[in-house]
Write an enzyme that holds these catalytic residues in place. Structure first.
Site, PDB file in Angstrom:
ATOM      1  N   ASP A 103      -1.430 -24.934   2.205  1.00  0.00           N
ATOM      2  CA  ASP A 103      -2.478 -25.444   1.328  1.00  0.00           C
ATOM      3  C   ASP A 103      -3.396 -24.291   0.956  1.00  0.00           C
ATOM      4  O   ASP A 103      -3.845 -23.533   1.822  1.00  0.00           O
ATOM      5  CB  ASP A 103      -3.282 -26.539   2.034  1.00  0.00           C
ATOM      6  CG  ASP A 103      -2.464 -27.817   2.157  1.00  0.00           C
ATOM      7  OD1 ASP A 103      -1.415 -27.902   1.499  1.00  0.00           O
ATOM      8  OD2 ASP A 103      -2.875 -28.714   2.913  1.00  0.00           O
ATOM      9  N   ASP A 126       3.676 -38.942  -2.342  1.00  0.00           N
ATOM     10  CA  ASP A 126       3.061 -39.320  -1.069  1.00  0.00           C
ATOM     11  C   ASP A 126       3.098 -40.842  -0.998  1.00  0.00           C
ATOM     12  O   ASP A 126       2.663 -41.507  -1.938  1.00  0.00           O
ATOM     13  CB  ASP A 126       1.589 -38.878  -1.016  1.00  0.00           C
ATOM     14  CG  ASP A 126       1.435 -37.368  -1.170  1.00  0.00           C
ATOM     15  OD1 ASP A 126       2.343 -36.635  -0.729  1.00  0.00           O
ATOM     16  OD2 ASP A 126       0.409 -36.934  -1.736  1.00  0.00           O
TER      17      ASP A 126
END
Lengths: 193, 241
Positions: free
Chosen positions: B2, B121
């Protein structure tokens, strides 16, 4: 040494350029015919659609120049496919360097694109002795033919690489294939007369 | 990994790295240690930060010789072009594709479907896998399997599925939806979320037909070393590089 990467608007030339820079070579990016003709080595990359790429080649006259080159030429991925007689992608005619080789789409039963690391088998020519997996990302392939110098199974064998006199084509991406990829690029550099 | 404002976020704890927050050093570390592919997810909120991402991609492409995917905040062909042109191999889209599904089509028409990863997701709610957007913050009414199929029809060349129920639990990948997902779409699938030990990699490759498995924290914290993981999988007859 002068190495030119043909820059005709199809795909990711930055990674190819970086891979040669890591080997201490500063490539020229160009679609200028004289520039390419006067190079010691030529790399013909390509990502994207065969039909679009072919028309980009034609616009700049590269379709006539490339088959005529006498110095070592390395076609990568779509570059290799366009060195064949034709491609089912957009039903286009290729440069016909690898004569009679017709690029086909993988069977719909398979996962397409074929993506990831696969072994190369039956290696000869510039790939002689190399067996480590290399990185593939493609939906079309060249069948095994008289120019094949490496095979990969997905699940039936196709041409991972081909060679004809001064022309080499790799379906996989040597610039993304770790150490073995680097070895292949080094061998290509050593072809300079 | 990330990335925020050009820096790796989430704890990273390596010895021998001069700057553990620098994504370029980390990318190099992982590629030298046998990672097969890297995924960078930009969680920067500002436009300024987005420019940093392009710069980061360029530096990563200079340093590493394995493929990498970049995602986060890509909402136009132009955004994707900037990243691909600077050396990214694939673009991953998530929320922007939910808001505007034709983005998948535009990207695959322009760059080929091999460049387009659809990241999904999802969470198991009332016996259904429901898709979430905005980094898992907003529930949609999309069904995981239907959305995956639609995405592939629109031109996605790969699915990166993260089970929100498994993510961060270290209890293993979400075998059941991954098994079904691999049956319902005909493109490569990357399993993500839940990896805590090497056995989980073995499990997901043995019990589902996924093509790759992704993990972050177990690598970042040095709980799993990639060379050891690969040896383990090889001794268990799982075909890997």
């Amino acid at each position: 040494m002068k190495l030119t990467i043909i820059n005709y608007g199809a795909g990711n030339v930055f990674s190819v350029k970086s891979a040669f820079q890591r080997l201490g070579i500063e490539p020229t990016l160009s679609n200028d015919l004289n520039e390419i003709r006067s190079s010691d080595l030529v790399v013909f990359p390509g990502v994207g659609h065969a039909e679009t790429a072919m028309s980009q080649l034609k616009e700049s006259g590269l379709d006539l120049l490339i088959p005529d080159l006498k110095q070592p030429v390395l076609g990568v991925c779509l570059g290799m496919q366009m060195m064949c007689e034709s491609s089912e992608e957009g039903d286009v005619k290729g440069l016909n360097i690898f004569e009679s080789v017709r690029v086909k789409r993988f069977d719909d039963e398979l996962k397409v694109p074929h993506m990831g690391w696969n072994e190369i088998l039956e290696t000869k020519g510039i790939l002689n002795g190399l067996i480590d997996p290399v990185y593939f990302i493609h939906s079309y392939f060249a069948p095994i033919n008289e120019y094949t110098i490496a095979e990969t199974n997905y699940p039936t064998a196709f041409s991972a690489a081909m060679e004809k006199v001064n022309f080499i084509g790799c379906q996989f991406h040597p610039e993304k294939s770790g150490e073995v990829g680097e070895e292949i690029l080094k061998r290509f550099l050593s072809l300079r007369k | 990994m990330d990335i925020k404002d050009g820096r790796t976020v989430k704890g990273i704890n390596f010895e021998g790295l001069i700057d553990a927050g620098d994504p370029v050093s980390l990318a190099k570390y992982y590629s030298e240690n046998g990672a097969d592919e890297l995924v960078f997810l930009d969680i920067t909120a500002t436009l300024e930060g987005r420019k940093t991402m392009v710069e980061m991609v360029r530096k990563v492409a200079r340093e590493i010789n394995i493929p990498f995917t970049v995602g986060g905040g890509i909402s136009s062909v132009e955004d994707a072009f900037n990243l691909l042109n600077n050396g990214a191999d694939k673009i991953s889209v998530n929320s922007s594709a939910i808001k505007n599904p034709s983005l998948i089509k535009d990207l695959s028409n322009r760059f080929g479907n091999q460049c387009v990863v659809l990241a999904i997701d999802a969470k198991f709610i009332d016996a259904k896998w429901i898709v979430f957007q905005a980094g898992g913050r907003i529930q949609t009414d999309l069904d995981l399997f239907e959305w995956a199929k639609e995405g592939v029809n629109l031109g996605a060349g790969e699915i990166l599925f993260t089970s929100m129920d498994n993510d961060g639990t270290k209890s293993g990948f979400a075998i059941d939806p991954l098994y079904k997902l691999a049956k319902c779409v005909n493109v490569p699938i990357i399993a993500s979320g839940g990896c805590g030990k090497v056995e989980h990699f073995k499990e997901v490759f043995e019990q589902t037909n996924v093509d790759a498995a992704l993990a972050a924290s177990v690598f970042h914290f040095g709980e799993i070393e990639i060379p050891a993981l690969k040896n383990y999988l090889k001794t268990n007859n799982i075909d890997i590089r």
